[in-house]
Design a protein around this motif. Structure first.
Motif, PDB file in Angstrom:
ATOM      1  N   ILE A  11      -9.281   7.759   7.321  1.00  0.00           N
ATOM      2  CA  ILE A  11      -9.135   7.568   6.924  1.00  0.00           C
ATOM      3  C   ILE A  11      -9.369   6.463   7.249  1.00  0.00           C
ATOM      4  O   ILE A  11      -9.686   5.379   8.234  1.00  0.00           O
ATOM      5  CB  ILE A  11      -7.861   7.206   6.090  1.00  0.00           C
ATOM      6  N   GLU A  12     -10.086   5.174   6.503  1.00  0.00           N
ATOM      7  CA  GLU A  12     -10.878   3.542   6.623  1.00  0.00           C
ATOM      8  C   GLU A  12      -9.939   2.615   5.496  1.00  0.00           C
ATOM      9  O   GLU A  12      -9.409   2.574   4.370  1.00  0.00           O
ATOM     10  CB  GLU A  12     -12.388   3.531   5.640  1.00  0.00           C
ATOM     11  N   ALA A  13     -10.155   1.438   6.372  1.00  0.00           N
ATOM     12  CA  ALA A  13      -9.617   0.484   5.465  1.00  0.00           C
ATOM     13  C   ALA A  13     -10.191   0.614   4.075  1.00  0.00           C
ATOM     14  O   ALA A  13     -11.319   0.370   4.224  1.00  0.00           O
ATOM     15  CB  ALA A  13     -10.566  -0.877   6.110  1.00  0.00           C
ATOM     16  N   TYR A  32      -4.752   1.882   2.548  1.00  0.00           N
ATOM     17  CA  TYR A  32      -5.000   1.439   3.634  1.00  0.00           C
ATOM     18  C   TYR A  32      -5.248  -0.106   4.127  1.00  0.00           C
ATOM     19  O   TYR A  32      -7.007  -0.419   4.058  1.00  0.00           O
ATOM     20  CB  TYR A  32      -5.861   2.266   4.213  1.00  0.00           C
ATOM     21  N   LEU A  33      -4.850  -0.807   5.458  1.00  0.00           N
ATOM     22  CA  LEU A  33      -5.653  -2.236   5.715  1.00  0.00           C
ATOM     23  C   LEU A  33      -6.575  -1.917   7.038  1.00  0.00           C
ATOM     24  O   LEU A  33      -6.682  -3.094   7.124  1.00  0.00           O
ATOM     25  CB  LEU A  33      -4.295  -2.821   6.092  1.00  0.00           C
ATOM     26  N   GLY A  34      -6.354  -0.658   7.323  1.00  0.00           N
ATOM     27  CA  GLY A  34      -6.982  -0.465   8.849  1.00  0.00           C
ATOM     28  C   GLY A  34      -6.042  -0.854   9.879  1.00  0.00           C
ATOM     29  O   GLY A  34      -4.557  -0.869   9.851  1.00  0.00           O
ATOM     30  N   ARG A  37      -1.888   0.484   8.902  1.00  0.00           N
ATOM     31  CA  ARG A  37      -1.103  -0.338   8.710  1.00  0.00           C
ATOM     32  C   ARG A  37      -1.649   0.332   7.161  1.00  0.00           C
ATOM     33  O   ARG A  37      -2.554   0.017   6.807  1.00  0.00           O
ATOM     34  CB  ARG A  37      -1.156  -1.716   8.762  1.00  0.00           C
ATOM     35  N   VAL A  38      -0.687   0.067   6.563  1.00  0.00           N
ATOM     36  CA  VAL A  38      -0.963  -0.282   4.648  1.00  0.00           C
ATOM     37  C   VAL A  38      -0.131  -0.956   4.162  1.00  0.00           C
ATOM     38  O   VAL A  38       1.093  -1.167   4.341  1.00  0.00           O
ATOM     39  CB  VAL A  38       0.107   1.540   4.256  1.00  0.00           C
ATOM     40  N   ALA A  39      -0.911  -1.202   3.436  1.00  0.00           N
ATOM     41  CA  ALA A  39       0.052  -3.029   2.123  1.00  0.00           C
ATOM     42  C   ALA A  39       0.396  -1.399   0.274  1.00  0.00           C
ATOM     43  O   ALA A  39      -0.601  -0.704   0.354  1.00  0.00           O
ATOM     44  CB  ALA A  39      -0.627  -3.427   1.603  1.00  0.00           C
ATOM     45  N   HIS A  40       1.220  -2.005   0.210  1.00  0.00           N
ATOM     46  CA  HIS A  40       1.949  -1.101  -0.958  1.00  0.00           C
ATOM     47  C   HIS A  40       3.379  -1.906  -1.478  1.00  0.00           C
ATOM     48  O   HIS A  40       4.322  -2.467  -0.903  1.00  0.00           O
ATOM     49  CB  HIS A  40       2.502   0.112  -0.458  1.00  0.00           C
ATOM     50  N   SER A  59       2.976   0.632   8.898  1.00  0.00           N
ATOM     51  CA  SER A  59       2.812   1.907   9.384  1.00  0.00           C
ATOM     52  C   SER A  59       2.452   2.433   8.271  1.00  0.00           C
ATOM     53  O   SER A  59       3.128   2.742   7.140  1.00  0.00           O
ATOM     54  CB  SER A  59       3.379   1.782  10.672  1.00  0.00           C
ATOM     55  N   VAL A  60       1.816   3.560   8.876  1.00  0.00           N
ATOM     56  CA  VAL A  60       0.988   4.584   8.281  1.00  0.00           C
ATOM     57  C   VAL A  60       2.774   5.781   8.012  1.00  0.00           C
ATOM     58  O   VAL A  60       2.074   6.515   7.230  1.00  0.00           O
ATOM     59  CB  VAL A  60      -0.266   5.011   8.584  1.00  0.00           C
ATOM     60  N   GLU A  61       2.848   5.621   9.441  1.00  0.00           N
ATOM     61  CA  GLU A  61       3.648   7.256   9.552  1.00  0.00           C
ATOM     62  C   GLU A  61       4.766   6.626   9.067  1.00  0.00           C
ATOM     63  O   GLU A  61       6.122   7.688   8.169  1.00  0.00           O
ATOM     64  CB  GLU A  61       4.225   6.759  10.895  1.00  0.00           C
TER      65      GLU A  61
END
Length: 65
Positions: A11-13, A32-34, A37-40, A59-61
Motif C-alpha cells: 500500500i501507498e500513501a 493510508y497516510l504512509g 498510519r491510517v486516518a479513519h 496504526s495499520v495493525e
C-alpha cells in the motif's frame, strides 16, 4: 467496489483501505497516510448520535483488528 487482500508493503500513501468488521456486518474505511498510519472515522463511543464524530489516526495493525 473491488476488495482484495494486500500486504502492508503493497500500500501507498493515499490508498483507500477497507476492512470488514463484526463478521461481515459492515465495512470500515480509512486512508493510508504512509509510515504505517491510517486516518479513519471513529464512532467507538457512540458520538455520532450526539453530533460529535471524530477522525482518528492509528496504526495499520490497529485499523485492521
Amino acid at each position: 467496489m473491488f476488495h482484495r487482500r494486500v500486504r502492508v508493503e503493497e500500500i501507498e500513501a493515499g490508498d483507500h483501505l477497507c476492512v470488514r468488521r463484526m463478521g461481515l456486518a459492515y465495512a470500515h474505511h480509512g486512508v493510508y497516510l504512509g509510515e504505517g498510519r491510517v486516518a479513519h472515522y471513529s464512532d467507538a463511543q457512540g458520538l455520532a448520535l450526539k453530533g460529535r464524530c471524530r477522525v482518528l489516526e492509528t496504526s495499520v495493525e490497529e485499523f485492521v483488528l
